[in-house]
Design an enzyme around this catalytic site. Structure first.
Site, PDB file in Angstrom:
ATOM      1  N   ARG A  38      -9.090 -49.895   6.908  1.00 36.23           N
ATOM      2  CA  ARG A  38     -10.076 -50.750   6.670  1.00 36.23           C
ATOM      3  C   ARG A  38      -9.480 -51.669   5.498  1.00 36.23           C
ATOM      4  O   ARG A  38      -8.891 -51.145   4.809  1.00 36.23           O
ATOM      5  CB  ARG A  38     -11.528 -50.218   5.968  1.00 36.23           C
TER       6      ARG A  38
ATOM      7  N   GLU B   9     -13.356 -60.084   7.436  1.00 38.65           N
ATOM      8  CA  GLU B   9     -12.956 -60.213   8.619  1.00 38.65           C
ATOM      9  C   GLU B   9     -14.365 -60.876   9.198  1.00 38.65           C
ATOM     10  O   GLU B   9     -15.384 -60.863   9.039  1.00 38.65           O
ATOM     11  CB  GLU B   9     -13.122 -58.851   9.262  1.00 38.65           C
TER      12      GLU B   9
ATOM     13  N   HIS C 128      -8.167 -56.787  14.142  1.00 42.71           N
ATOM     14  CA  HIS C 128      -8.730 -55.552  14.053  1.00 42.71           C
ATOM     15  C   HIS C 128      -9.208 -55.238  15.547  1.00 42.71           C
ATOM     16  O   HIS C 128     -10.082 -54.688  15.681  1.00 42.71           O
ATOM     17  CB  HIS C 128     -10.253 -55.661  13.101  1.00 42.71           C
TER      18      HIS C 128
HETATM   19  N1  NAD Z   1      -8.030 -50.662  13.055  1.00 35.03           N
HETATM   20  C1  NAD Z   1      -8.733 -50.094  14.064  1.00 35.03           C
HETATM   21  O1  NAD Z   1      -9.322 -50.640  14.780  1.00 35.03           O
HETATM   22  C2  NAD Z   1      -9.360 -48.600  13.634  1.00 35.03           C
HETATM   23  C3  NAD Z   1      -9.849 -47.962  14.620  1.00 35.03           C
HETATM   24  C4  NAD Z   1     -10.228 -46.531  14.370  1.00 35.03           C
HETATM   25  C5  NAD Z   1     -10.537 -46.380  13.173  1.00 35.03           C
HETATM   26  N2  NAD Z   1     -10.179 -47.031  11.804  1.00 35.03           N
HETATM   27  C6  NAD Z   1      -9.944 -46.438  10.481  1.00 35.03           C
HETATM   28  O2  NAD Z   1      -9.361 -45.178  10.614  1.00 35.03           O
HETATM   29  C7  NAD Z   1      -9.846 -44.617   9.597  1.00 35.03           C
HETATM   30  C8  NAD Z   1      -9.457 -43.128   9.885  1.00 35.03           C
HETATM   31  O3  NAD Z   1      -9.788 -42.444  11.060  1.00 35.03           O
HETATM   32  P1  NAD Z   1      -9.907 -41.090  11.502  1.00 35.03           P
HETATM   33  O4  NAD Z   1     -10.239 -40.770  12.766  1.00 35.03           O
HETATM   34  O5  NAD Z   1      -8.309 -40.499  11.113  1.00 35.03           O
HETATM   35  O6  NAD Z   1     -10.783 -40.480  10.315  1.00 35.03           O
HETATM   36  P2  NAD Z   1     -10.791 -38.861   9.851  1.00 35.03           P
HETATM   37  O7  NAD Z   1     -12.247 -38.900   9.193  1.00 35.03           O
HETATM   38  O8  NAD Z   1     -10.456 -37.924  10.837  1.00 35.03           O
HETATM   39  O9  NAD Z   1      -9.607 -39.044   8.811  1.00 35.03           O
HETATM   40  C9  NAD Z   1      -9.669 -39.620   7.566  1.00 35.03           C
HETATM   41  C10 NAD Z   1      -8.898 -39.067   6.467  1.00 35.03           C
HETATM   42  O10 NAD Z   1      -8.782 -39.766   5.240  1.00 35.03           O
HETATM   43  C11 NAD Z   1      -8.512 -38.704   4.307  1.00 35.03           C
HETATM   44  N3  NAD Z   1      -8.771 -39.258   3.155  1.00 35.03           N
HETATM   45  C12 NAD Z   1      -9.850 -39.452   2.173  1.00 35.03           C
HETATM   46  N4  NAD Z   1      -9.626 -40.054   1.082  1.00 35.03           N
HETATM   47  C13 NAD Z   1      -8.230 -40.203   0.969  1.00 35.03           C
HETATM   48  C14 NAD Z   1      -7.396 -40.387  -0.070  1.00 35.03           C
HETATM   49  N5  NAD Z   1      -7.771 -40.817  -1.383  1.00 35.03           N
HETATM   50  N6  NAD Z   1      -6.126 -40.672   0.254  1.00 35.03           N
HETATM   51  C15 NAD Z   1      -5.550 -40.431   1.427  1.00 35.03           C
HETATM   52  N7  NAD Z   1      -6.317 -39.886   2.227  1.00 35.03           N
HETATM   53  C16 NAD Z   1      -7.681 -39.740   2.178  1.00 35.03           C
HETATM   54  C17 NAD Z   1      -9.679 -37.876   4.520  1.00 35.03           C
HETATM   55  O11 NAD Z   1      -9.379 -36.456   4.021  1.00 35.03           O
HETATM   56  C18 NAD Z   1      -9.420 -37.693   6.102  1.00 35.03           C
HETATM   57  O12 NAD Z   1      -8.268 -36.675   6.556  1.00 35.03           O
HETATM   58  C19 NAD Z   1     -11.507 -44.671   9.977  1.00 35.03           C
HETATM   59  O13 NAD Z   1     -12.405 -44.380   8.770  1.00 35.03           O
HETATM   60  C20 NAD Z   1     -11.577 -46.049  10.230  1.00 35.03           C
HETATM   61  O14 NAD Z   1     -11.854 -47.099   9.003  1.00 35.03           O
HETATM   62  C21 NAD Z   1      -9.314 -48.094  12.445  1.00 35.03           C
END
Ligand code: NAD
Length: 325
Positions: free
Chosen positions: A242, A271, A290
């Site tokens: 994000r 965005e 995005h």
């Molecule tokens: N660009 C895109 O189109 C797109 C698509 C899907 C998801 N995303 C983003 O990707 C993110 C992650 O997705 P996911 O399925 O892996 O979610 P998830 O919940 O499985 O994983 C998120 C991870 O972030 C970690 N985290 C929390 N705080 C942290 C910190 N300070 N430092 C490092 N890591 C930390 C958590 O421990 C967790 O392991 C989503 O929340 C979303 O915002 C973007």
């Protein structure tokens, strides 16, 4: 009837669902469900919509306390199209007893592939070389040498579903994979060939730093000027998570000052990003709206997962991917 509204921003310009039509069969197969695309296109779910539907399949629209605050709100489930739910007021839903679901499995492979696409484009100087051909400047090839990856390190900031999927697909390409995630299990990552380490160490170790953690108050501007300064001068920062996880002004200033080699951004602090954002003029960046992970497969799988969650609630079952409720 169990009334379902599907967010209008999931239609393309010709009025067809961007996720195709097969996923809609999940709703059609449930006699208790009556569904429609919401007549209104909204940035925020309105109390009127909340009063009209038992379930909403939401994409970009925010769901706030005001969305669900009226006494006539009849929502039982908000099915978020995707895995991130920073656009939803989770506490407000919890207070109203409304279930929030997301679609974590459906996005993992697509975002992992999109991450590699970004890395390959940056390392291979894809867009610079494309421009050389269009401008008839083949001689300039000598000044646009790409980078091989087999001797290089990828660093993942976030080792959740997407981070671990990146580990699976990136493994054959890199010499070393490292990750920083305060909540991750080092043994699980080790089994995937990835070493867990503190963020500062990851930043100074990695050739490609990939941000793939969730956006929370704790991760807002997790990567700022101080963190970018710890990166190697030849390294790239890629944000697939994000926009606000990275301090964009600090990144732009670092790119300007050649503190790092370049960046790949799929997400922005605002965005759509304003057309006068100075990053749009930079040559050492790859920018996507995005949407780099958006494919027919990805969108079908997301919609199928979200609509299945809605049918589960309509039929009195608990959905598989519940965020809260
Ligand atoms: N660009 C895109 O189109 C797109 C698509 C899907 C998801 N995303 C983003 O990707 C993110 C992650 O997705 P996911 O399925 O892996 O979610 P998830 O919940 O499985 O994983 C998120 C991870 O972030 C970690 N985290 C929390 N705080 C942290 C910190 N300070 N430092 C490092 N890591 C930390 C958590 O421990 C967790 O392991 C989503 O929340 C979303 O915002 C973007």
């Amino acid at each position: 009837m169990f009334k379902v509204g599907i967010s209008r921003d999931l239609l393309n310009a010709s009025g067809a669902p961007i996720f195709g039509t097969p996923a809609l069969k999940i709703l059609d197969a449930c006699p208790a469900v009556a569904w429609e695309f919401t007549p209104e296109l909204v940035a925020e779910v309105s109390p009127d919509m909340a009063a009209r539907y038992d379930a909403l399949h939401v994409n970009l629209a925010r769901v706030t306390r005001a969305s669900v605050g009226r006494a006539d709100c009849r929502l039982k489930i908000i099915a978020r199209n995707g895995v991130g739910f920073d656009s939803v007021d989770v506490e407000a839903l919890r207070a109203r007893g409304i279930l929030l679901t997301n679609t974590p499995l459906a996005v993992r492979r697509p975002v992992a592939v999109a991450t590699l696409t970004m890395i390959f484009a940056l390392a291979g100087r894809l867009f610079q070389k494309d421009r050389l051909v269009r401008q008839g400047r083949w001689d300039a090839r000598n000044d646009h040498m790409g980078q091989g990856l087999t001797g290089r390190t990828i660093g993942l900031v976030g080792a959740g579903g997407i981070g671990q999927e990146i580990m699976r697909v990136a493994r054959p390409f890199f010499r070393r994979m490292v990750a920083a995630d305060p909540y991750a299990d080092g043994a699980v990552l080790q089994a995937r060939g990835c070493e867990l380490m503190p963020l500062d160490q990851l930043l100074s170790t990695s050739d490609f730093v990939v941000v793939c953690c969730e956006l929370t108050p704790d991760t807002r501007h997790l990567i700022g000027a101080g963190q970018i300064a710890k990166m190697q001068p030849g390294a790239y920062l890629i944000n697939m998570a994000r926009g606000p996880v990275v301090d964009e002004a600090a990144l732009i200033s670092a790119l300007d000052g050649k503190v790092i080699a370049g960046a790949g951004l799929d997400v922005f602090e605002q965005e759509p990003t304003p057309v006068d954002n100075p990053i749009l003029k930079m040559d050492n960046v790859v920018l996507t709206p995005h949407a780099l992970c958006w494919t027919d497969e990805c969108f079908h799988d997301i919609a199928a997962s979200a609509l299945q969650s809605i049918v589960d609630v309509a039929q009195g079952r608990r959905p598989v991917y519940v965020v809260t409720g």
